[in-house]
Scaffold this motif. Structure first.
Motif, mmCIF file in Angstrom:
data_model
loop_
_atom_site.group_PDB
_atom_site.id
_atom_site.type_symbol
_atom_site.label_atom_id
_atom_site.label_comp_id
_atom_site.label_asym_id
_atom_site.label_seq_id
_atom_site.Cartn_x
_atom_site.Cartn_y
_atom_site.Cartn_z
ATOM 1 N N ARG A 58 -6.415 32.530 -25.775
ATOM 2 C CA ARG A 58 -6.269 32.050 -24.405
ATOM 3 C C ARG A 58 -6.892 30.670 -24.260
ATOM 4 O O ARG A 58 -8.064 30.481 -24.526
ATOM 5 N N ARG A 59 -6.075 29.712 -23.835
ATOM 6 C CA ARG A 59 -6.527 28.330 -23.675
ATOM 7 C C ARG A 59 -6.955 28.043 -22.245
ATOM 8 O O ARG A 59 -7.710 27.110 -21.995
ATOM 9 N N GLY A 60 -6.446 28.821 -21.275
ATOM 10 C CA GLY A 60 -6.671 28.484 -19.879
ATOM 11 C C GLY A 60 -5.626 27.494 -19.407
ATOM 12 O O GLY A 60 -4.890 26.917 -20.207
ATOM 13 N N TYR A 61 -5.572 27.312 -18.083
ATOM 14 C CA TYR A 61 -4.527 26.468 -17.482
ATOM 15 C C TYR A 61 -4.655 25.026 -17.938
ATOM 16 O O TYR A 61 -3.661 24.335 -18.142
ATOM 17 N N GLY B 3 -6.763 24.136 -20.695
ATOM 18 C CA GLY B 3 -7.368 24.108 -22.022
ATOM 19 C C GLY B 3 -8.866 24.365 -22.025
ATOM 20 O O GLY B 3 -9.513 24.275 -23.070
ATOM 21 N N ALA B 4 -9.448 24.697 -20.865
ATOM 22 C CA ALA B 4 -10.910 24.794 -20.758
ATOM 23 C C ALA B 4 -11.411 26.235 -20.656
ATOM 24 O O ALA B 4 -12.508 26.479 -20.166
ATOM 25 N N ALA B 5 -10.627 27.216 -21.132
ATOM 26 C CA ALA B 5 -11.124 28.605 -21.136
ATOM 27 C C ALA B 5 -12.277 28.734 -22.122
ATOM 28 O O ALA B 5 -12.351 27.997 -23.102
ATOM 29 N N THR C 299 -14.944 30.679 -17.594
ATOM 30 C CA THR C 299 -14.465 31.575 -18.654
ATOM 31 C C THR C 299 -12.956 31.475 -18.822
ATOM 32 O O THR C 299 -12.451 31.406 -19.943
ATOM 33 N N ASP D 139 -10.578 29.350 -16.875
ATOM 34 C CA ASP D 139 -9.865 28.124 -16.536
ATOM 35 C C ASP D 139 -8.518 28.439 -15.874
ATOM 36 O O ASP D 139 -7.455 28.104 -16.407
#
Lengths: 394, 394
Positions: free
Chosen positions: A242-245, A247-249, B318, B320
């Motif tokens: 999981r990268r997050g929306y 990329g900051a996950a 966590t 994003d």
């Protein structure tokens, strides 16, 4: 394997022979990848294709370079032993590069992920972007030379960096490397490589590596904690990184309240630390001293672990993973950390996952980079049909 | 729509006419669901099937009860106007039940999610499990009676409860309802209903509802925060509701360090709160007083929001997400909370998502329960082929 078909397409277009042969070729390659060499009869059984049809396709794949022939060893007692075929993992290669504060680690692997060459070169934590990129180039060159390959024989590259990676491949939000926020490593490498080049966060890549070859091979829901002088996290949920929306996950460590920012200071400030030991070696000294029974060192490790547990608990309570992997440099001292970490999590979490130490050590980021590059190749291979093996253009 | 085929299967089994007709029927139902009534010609174009073939299948679907005929209105000036067909959303119904501390809210909807009846019945926060289940039964009965349906006409039920829901459908890890940890609401309802019954956490259901009909319709990566005298979270990542490995995802609030456990106490302990106001009404009084300019109340709201922001920041850092939805009872006072919350997140997070107030209010959990029940029906409908409409057995 499940069957999902778009009915309209099926009915109106009917059987497209060329496309069908391509799909059958793909299913034979799939049936061979990661399996021992197989006979045509075995492949026909495994794919459900006819034996004569399988034979025709296999010979075509051999001619194109996707398969190689394994000649029988002559030990068969009755009749002519059957030829076997194996996937030609050497048809293409990928590169994984870990750009750290103190070193650059490059690894080159074939399509099965078997590492063909490795290069580890030191770089100063204060090196400017041009100097660091020169070390990247040197490490990559060493890998290519050792494997006897040229840049145009590389099919995909992934570069691992510290800090969240945005859509452009830069670490504009945060990076500990001087001047690095404006660097685009993919753009730099694209001057010499024509294949797809990805940039990804180091913790995320390490998480991928642990699921691929490390301590989390059996899990789909993984919290990876990189524990070192910096603390970070990589998250795999339902088998997907999981990268997050943006990329900051996984950047929970930026929140002061969960104590990752200050956790390593307990080690640096250990009362029994001899004078003259620099920051980079302080933690190792403290872990060793704690292992030998030094009381102040044991207290420092306990306080470090208690703070590490707060951020880890935040991740566990948020995601409820199957397993937490403790990686990074401090995972070499997992014997001093794991039990205490587990006790702290048991105290604060509703459901406590398994906690395991990384088994990949210092190579986890570069290995994860190889895995992501291989994912890229697989997506092309299995998404587009098989032509003769050739490096894809970005 | 993408095409994924298992090549071996295709080649060896060839065209199975019955299965093909079933798949074509499914693609016609898919083409009609959520769309305005369409003619056979329009459906043929949309599905890629032949016009005569489409006509045959449409007549079969009408006979089975899946489609209804919309007679032309006669306004066409040239020739005979074409009949249109619509998906018969009334072929089946689903139930969503929100079991709260103070009320039970039941909703009944057709296969399009259009609500046919609603029942909201009060229940005391101290009610024992038998008393609470009796209110659940009464609310469900009211819904059925109002819609003129019997239990065997319900195709799926979802029950929303507070606390993480384990694999058995119980809230064994935590529930604020007295005696409720050992209750299995699905088992209780199974005595009267033969359809599939799911139990799910209230915050997770509210998150689903916001993506379905609320403030997050455009997003795939959503952190939903339920803000009230209790604070909770529901997480949607890559379009999928995340339960976690043991159903306990989103329970960040249990971690003391992120301050959700104590955040509402700022409202309860507001200095200007008149004596005699009970806990349940204290927060509403404070929000109203803050809106009227009461200084102590404004301070209390600011402190509450600052603490709410710590746990929210932990979720944002966590995961994003694209968007944070503020829901729950306190979202009625979003005008007092959102700006301050956004400022706090901007201060602590690397990348700040959009922050929006819930638009569904007190119905979000029951609506989310309807959505999850509809998902269950859809999985059966599109996973198994269409027989004549009938309530599935659990």
């Amino acid at each position: 394997m499940t069957e999902q078909v778009t009915t309209g397409t099926l009915v109106t277009t009917g059987t497209d022979v060329t496309r069908m042969r391509e799909l059958n070729a793909l299913s034979i390659v799939r049936a061979l990848r990661g399996n021992p060499p197989s006979t045509v009869t075995e492949l026909a059984t495994r794919t459900g294709l006819s034996r004569p049809g399988t034979d025709v396709i296999v010979q075509g794949l051999v001619a194109d370079g996707w398969l190689t022939v394994v000649e029988p060893d002559g030990s068969s007692v009755v009749g002519r032993p059957a030829r076997r075929y194996r996937f030609n993992a050497g048809a293409g290669h990928v590169l994984g590069v870990d750009v750290g504060a103190h070193k650059v680690l490059a690894m080159l692997a074939d399509l099965d992920g078997t590492v063909a060459s490795t290069s580890r070169l030191p770089v100063g934590p204060d090196a400017d972007p041009a100097a660091r990129l020169a070390v990247v180039d040197a490490a990559v060159d060493e890998c290519l030379t050792a494997a006897g390959l040229s840049p145009d024989e590389i099919w995909a590259i992934t570069v691992g960096v510290t800090g969240p990676v945005d859509a452009s491949g830069r670490t504009t939000l945060f990076t500990p490397l001087p001047g690095w926020a404006s660097v685009n490593p993919a753009e730099h490498l694209a001057a010499r490589f024509s294949c797809p080049i990805q940039v990804e966060n180091d913790c995320k890549l390490a998480a991928l590596a642990e699921r691929w070859q490390g301590a989390a091979r059996d899990a789909d829901d993984i919290v990876y904690v990189l524990a070192g002088m910096r603390t970070g996290a990589g998250l795999i949920i339902d088998g997907t990184l999981r990268r997050g929306y943006g990329g900051a996950a996984g950047e929970i460590g930026a929140l002061r309240a969960v104590r990752w920012l200050t956790a390593p200071s307990h080690l640096e400030n250990c009362a029994s630390l001899p004078p003259g030991i620099d920051t980079d070696n302080a933690a190792a000294w403290v872990f060793n001293a704690a292992r030998s029974g030094d009381k102040a060192a044991r207290t420092a490790v306990r306080r470090y672990t208690r703070d590490l547990a707060v951020g880890t608990a935040a991740l566990v309570l948020t995601l409820d993973p199957q397993v937490v992997i403790l990686g990074g440099g401090f995972s070499r001292s997992a014997d001093l950390i794991l039990d205490h970490l587990a006790r702290e999590l048991a105290r604060t979490c509703l459901r406590v996952p398994e906690i395991r130490a990384s088994t990949l050590g210092a190579e986890s980021v570069a290995l994860g980079a190889l895995r992501l590059a291989l994912n890229e190749v697989d997506a092309r291979l299995f998404g587009m049909g098989l032509s003769t093996p050739a490096a894809p253009r970005a």
